[in-house]
Scaffold this motif. Structure first.
Motif, PDB file in Angstrom:
ATOM      1  N   ARG A   1       0.631  -1.198   6.161  1.00 29.96           N
ATOM      2  CA  ARG A   1       0.625  -2.643   5.943  1.00 29.96           C
ATOM      3  C   ARG A   1       1.868  -3.034   5.159  1.00 29.96           C
ATOM      4  NH1 ARG A   1      -5.430  -4.881   4.598  1.00 29.96           N
ATOM      5  NH2 ARG A   1      -6.367  -4.336   6.582  1.00 29.96           N
ATOM      6  N   SER A   2       2.123  -4.308   5.117  1.00 29.96           N
ATOM      7  CA  SER A   2       3.256  -4.832   4.372  1.00 29.96           C
ATOM      8  C   SER A   2       2.741  -5.857   3.373  1.00 29.96           C
ATOM      9  CB  SER A   2       4.249  -5.482   5.334  1.00 29.96           C
ATOM     10  OG  SER A   2       5.306  -6.071   4.614  1.00 29.96           O
ATOM     11  N   GLY A   3       3.254  -5.804   2.167  1.00 29.00           N
ATOM     12  CA  GLY A   3       2.844  -6.772   1.152  1.00 29.00           C
ATOM     13  C   GLY A   3       2.796  -6.148  -0.220  1.00 29.00           C
ATOM     14  N   SER A   4       1.975  -6.717  -1.076  1.00 25.07           N
ATOM     15  CA  SER A   4       1.781  -6.196  -2.423  1.00 25.07           C
ATOM     16  C   SER A   4       0.875  -4.969  -2.326  1.00 25.07           C
ATOM     17  CB  SER A   4       1.115  -7.253  -3.299  1.00 25.07           C
ATOM     18  OG  SER A   4       0.563  -6.668  -4.450  1.00 25.07           O
ATOM     19  N   PRO A   5       1.336  -3.803  -2.785  1.00 28.83           N
ATOM     20  CA  PRO A   5       0.519  -2.598  -2.640  1.00 28.83           C
ATOM     21  C   PRO A   5      -0.893  -2.738  -3.203  1.00 28.83           C
ATOM     22  CG  PRO A   5       2.737  -1.992  -3.268  1.00 28.83           C
ATOM     23  CD  PRO A   5       2.659  -3.485  -3.347  1.00 28.83           C
ATOM     24  N   ALA A   6      -1.031  -3.271  -4.404  1.00 30.20           N
ATOM     25  CA  ALA A   6      -2.356  -3.375  -5.017  1.00 30.20           C
ATOM     26  C   ALA A   6      -3.274  -4.275  -4.202  1.00 30.20           C
ATOM     27  CB  ALA A   6      -2.225  -3.898  -6.441  1.00 30.20           C
ATOM     28  N   SER A   7      -2.783  -5.411  -3.785  1.00 29.32           N
ATOM     29  CA  SER A   7      -3.606  -6.351  -3.008  1.00 29.32           C
ATOM     30  C   SER A   7      -3.986  -5.779  -1.652  1.00 29.32           C
ATOM     31  CB  SER A   7      -2.856  -7.668  -2.814  1.00 29.32           C
ATOM     32  OG  SER A   7      -2.589  -8.267  -4.055  1.00 29.32           O
ATOM     33  N   GLU A   8      -3.071  -5.097  -1.003  1.00 26.44           N
ATOM     34  CA  GLU A   8      -3.343  -4.527   0.322  1.00 26.44           C
ATOM     35  C   GLU A   8      -4.345  -3.369   0.246  1.00 26.44           C
ATOM     36  OE1 GLU A   8      -2.511  -5.756   3.245  1.00 26.44           O
ATOM     37  OE2 GLU A   8      -1.437  -7.385   2.265  1.00 26.44           O
ATOM     38  N   ILE A   9      -4.278  -2.589  -0.822  1.00 25.31           N
ATOM     39  CA  ILE A   9      -5.238  -1.490  -1.003  1.00 25.31           C
ATOM     40  C   ILE A   9      -6.648  -2.054  -1.152  1.00 25.31           C
ATOM     41  CG2 ILE A   9      -5.978   0.354  -2.567  1.00 25.31           C
ATOM     42  CD1 ILE A   9      -2.915   0.746  -3.183  1.00 25.31           C
ATOM     43  N   VAL A  10      -6.796  -3.056  -2.001  1.00 28.08           N
ATOM     44  CA  VAL A  10      -8.103  -3.671  -2.228  1.00 28.08           C
ATOM     45  C   VAL A  10      -8.604  -4.344  -0.950  1.00 28.08           C
ATOM     46  CG1 VAL A  10      -9.320  -5.475  -3.509  1.00 28.08           C
ATOM     47  CG2 VAL A  10      -7.768  -3.928  -4.709  1.00 28.08           C
ATOM     48  N   ALA A  11      -7.726  -5.042  -0.241  1.00 30.26           N
ATOM     49  CA  ALA A  11      -8.127  -5.728   0.993  1.00 30.26           C
ATOM     50  C   ALA A  11      -8.603  -4.738   2.048  1.00 30.26           C
ATOM     51  CB  ALA A  11      -6.964  -6.566   1.525  1.00 30.26           C
ATOM     52  N   LEU A  12      -7.892  -3.622   2.215  1.00 29.41           N
ATOM     53  CA  LEU A  12      -8.297  -2.625   3.205  1.00 29.41           C
ATOM     54  C   LEU A  12      -9.609  -1.961   2.803  1.00 29.41           C
ATOM     55  CD1 LEU A  12      -7.613  -1.238   5.878  1.00 29.41           C
ATOM     56  CD2 LEU A  12      -6.418   0.517   4.554  1.00 29.41           C
ATOM     57  N   ALA A  13      -9.783  -1.726   1.517  1.00 29.94           N
ATOM     58  CA  ALA A  13     -11.046  -1.133   1.044  1.00 29.94           C
ATOM     59  C   ALA A  13     -12.224  -2.041   1.379  1.00 29.94           C
ATOM     60  CB  ALA A  13     -10.978  -0.866  -0.458  1.00 29.94           C
ATOM     61  N   LYS A  14     -12.022  -3.337   1.318  1.00 31.36           N
ATOM     62  CA  LYS A  14     -13.081  -4.283   1.673  1.00 31.36           C
ATOM     63  C   LYS A  14     -13.273  -4.340   3.186  1.00 31.36           C
ATOM     64  CE  LYS A  14     -12.527  -7.220  -2.371  1.00 31.36           C
ATOM     65  NZ  LYS A  14     -12.043  -8.508  -2.882  1.00 31.36           N
ATOM     66  N   ASP A  15     -12.182  -4.268   3.943  1.00 29.35           N
ATOM     67  CA  ASP A  15     -12.242  -4.385   5.404  1.00 29.35           C
ATOM     68  C   ASP A  15     -12.927  -3.196   6.062  1.00 29.35           C
ATOM     69  OD1 ASP A  15     -10.898  -6.767   5.186  1.00 29.35           O
ATOM     70  OD2 ASP A  15      -8.959  -5.988   5.852  1.00 29.35           O
ATOM     71  N   LEU A  16     -12.726  -1.994   5.537  1.00 27.06           N
ATOM     72  CA  LEU A  16     -13.166  -0.790   6.272  1.00 27.06           C
ATOM     73  C   LEU A  16     -14.658  -0.494   6.203  1.00 27.06           C
ATOM     74  CD1 LEU A  16     -10.270   1.765   5.799  1.00 27.06           C
ATOM     75  CD2 LEU A  16     -10.896   0.473   7.810  1.00 27.06           C
ATOM     76  N   PRO A  17     -15.449  -0.679   5.453  1.00 30.97           N
ATOM     77  CA  PRO A  17     -15.785  -0.502   4.051  1.00 30.97           C
ATOM     78  C   PRO A  17     -15.593   0.938   3.576  1.00 30.97           C
ATOM     79  CG  PRO A  17     -17.769  -0.588   5.326  1.00 30.97           C
ATOM     80  CD  PRO A  17     -16.622  -0.787   6.266  1.00 30.97           C
ATOM     81  N   VAL A  18     -14.942   1.058   2.471  1.00 29.26           N
ATOM     82  CA  VAL A  18     -14.602   2.351   1.880  1.00 29.26           C
ATOM     83  C   VAL A  18     -15.629   2.709   0.809  1.00 29.26           C
ATOM     84  CG1 VAL A  18     -12.850   3.465   0.430  1.00 29.26           C
ATOM     85  CG2 VAL A  18     -12.153   2.109   2.379  1.00 29.26           C
ATOM     86  N   ASP A  19     -15.992   3.983   0.734  1.00 28.25           N
ATOM     87  CA  ASP A  19     -16.930   4.457  -0.287  1.00 28.25           C
ATOM     88  C   ASP A  19     -16.225   4.908  -1.566  1.00 28.25           C
ATOM     89  OD1 ASP A  19     -19.306   4.214   1.358  1.00 28.25           O
ATOM     90  OD2 ASP A  19     -18.500   5.900   2.484  1.00 28.25           O
ATOM     91  N   LEU A  20     -14.956   5.332  -1.443  1.00 30.28           N
ATOM     92  CA  LEU A  20     -14.211   5.843  -2.587  1.00 30.28           C
ATOM     93  C   LEU A  20     -12.725   5.675  -2.321  1.00 30.28           C
ATOM     94  CD1 LEU A  20     -14.176   7.534  -5.302  1.00 30.28           C
ATOM     95  CD2 LEU A  20     -13.972   9.561  -3.845  1.00 30.28           C
TER      96      LEU A  20
END
Length: 183
Positions: free
Chosen positions: A120-139
């Protein structure tokens, strides 16, 4: 699941009910179950160390790993030589990230662990959190470089932002620490 002695000496009969398959799959028993682990990668030694922590967790729990590289958005400025084509620059960073991330996954993630790569492209912190919400990630297993003082104030901490806003638990792997994971 029931285990009974068989008619022949030294043999047993295993009776299974629906849902008992997980007991034989090698997955970790109990209420603590991981299905998806997100590992942000910036290709530093420290982020590769975070991957080395995530791999045994994924194997033990039968979880999949998603490797994420976030290409930082370029800052826009005009110099005396004219404007820079930031669109092309960003596309090159994304293409390079996809190639490098695929090579890292092929080299470092064993075939027995399902894995995926996302760029992805953008702010690393924001993109990490957004992907964790999208996938749903357990950890999320993320590394930190341990910046302090002025560099922490100026650059911020991606790991700190992720811990604050992530929708799931976060394991932070420090660059210099007591080792319990072996490569």
């Amino acid at each position: 699941m029931k285990i009974k002695p068989a008619q022949k000496p030294g043999e047993v009969v295993v009776e299974m009910r629906r849902g008992d398959e997980s007991l034989l799959s090698g997955a970790a028993p109990g209420p603590f179950r991981l299905k998806m682990i997100l590992v942000p990668i910036d290709f530093s030694v420290c982020s590769k160390k975070a991957l080395q922590y995530a791999l045994p967790l994924a194997k033990q729990h039968g979880a999949a790993i998603t490797l994420l590289y976030v290409a930082p958005k370029p800052t826009y400025a005009v110099s005396e030589f004219g404007a820079v084509d930031y669109g092309a620059f960003e596309s090159d960073m994304i293409a390079g990230g996809e190639k490098d991330l695929a090579a890292l996954a092929a080299r470092d993630v064993p075939g027995i662990i399902p894995s995926d790569t996302v760029v992805r492209s953008g702010s690393p912190a924001s993109e990490i959190v957004a992907l964790a919400k999208d996938l749903p990630v357990d950890l999320i297993v993320i590394s930190t470089h341990g910046r302090t003082g002025l560099t922490h104030v100026v650059l911020g901490s991606v790991a700190e932002h992720v811990v604050r806003y992530a929708p799931c638990p976060v394991l932070i792997v420090r660059e210099c620490e007591h080792e319990f994971a072996t490569p």
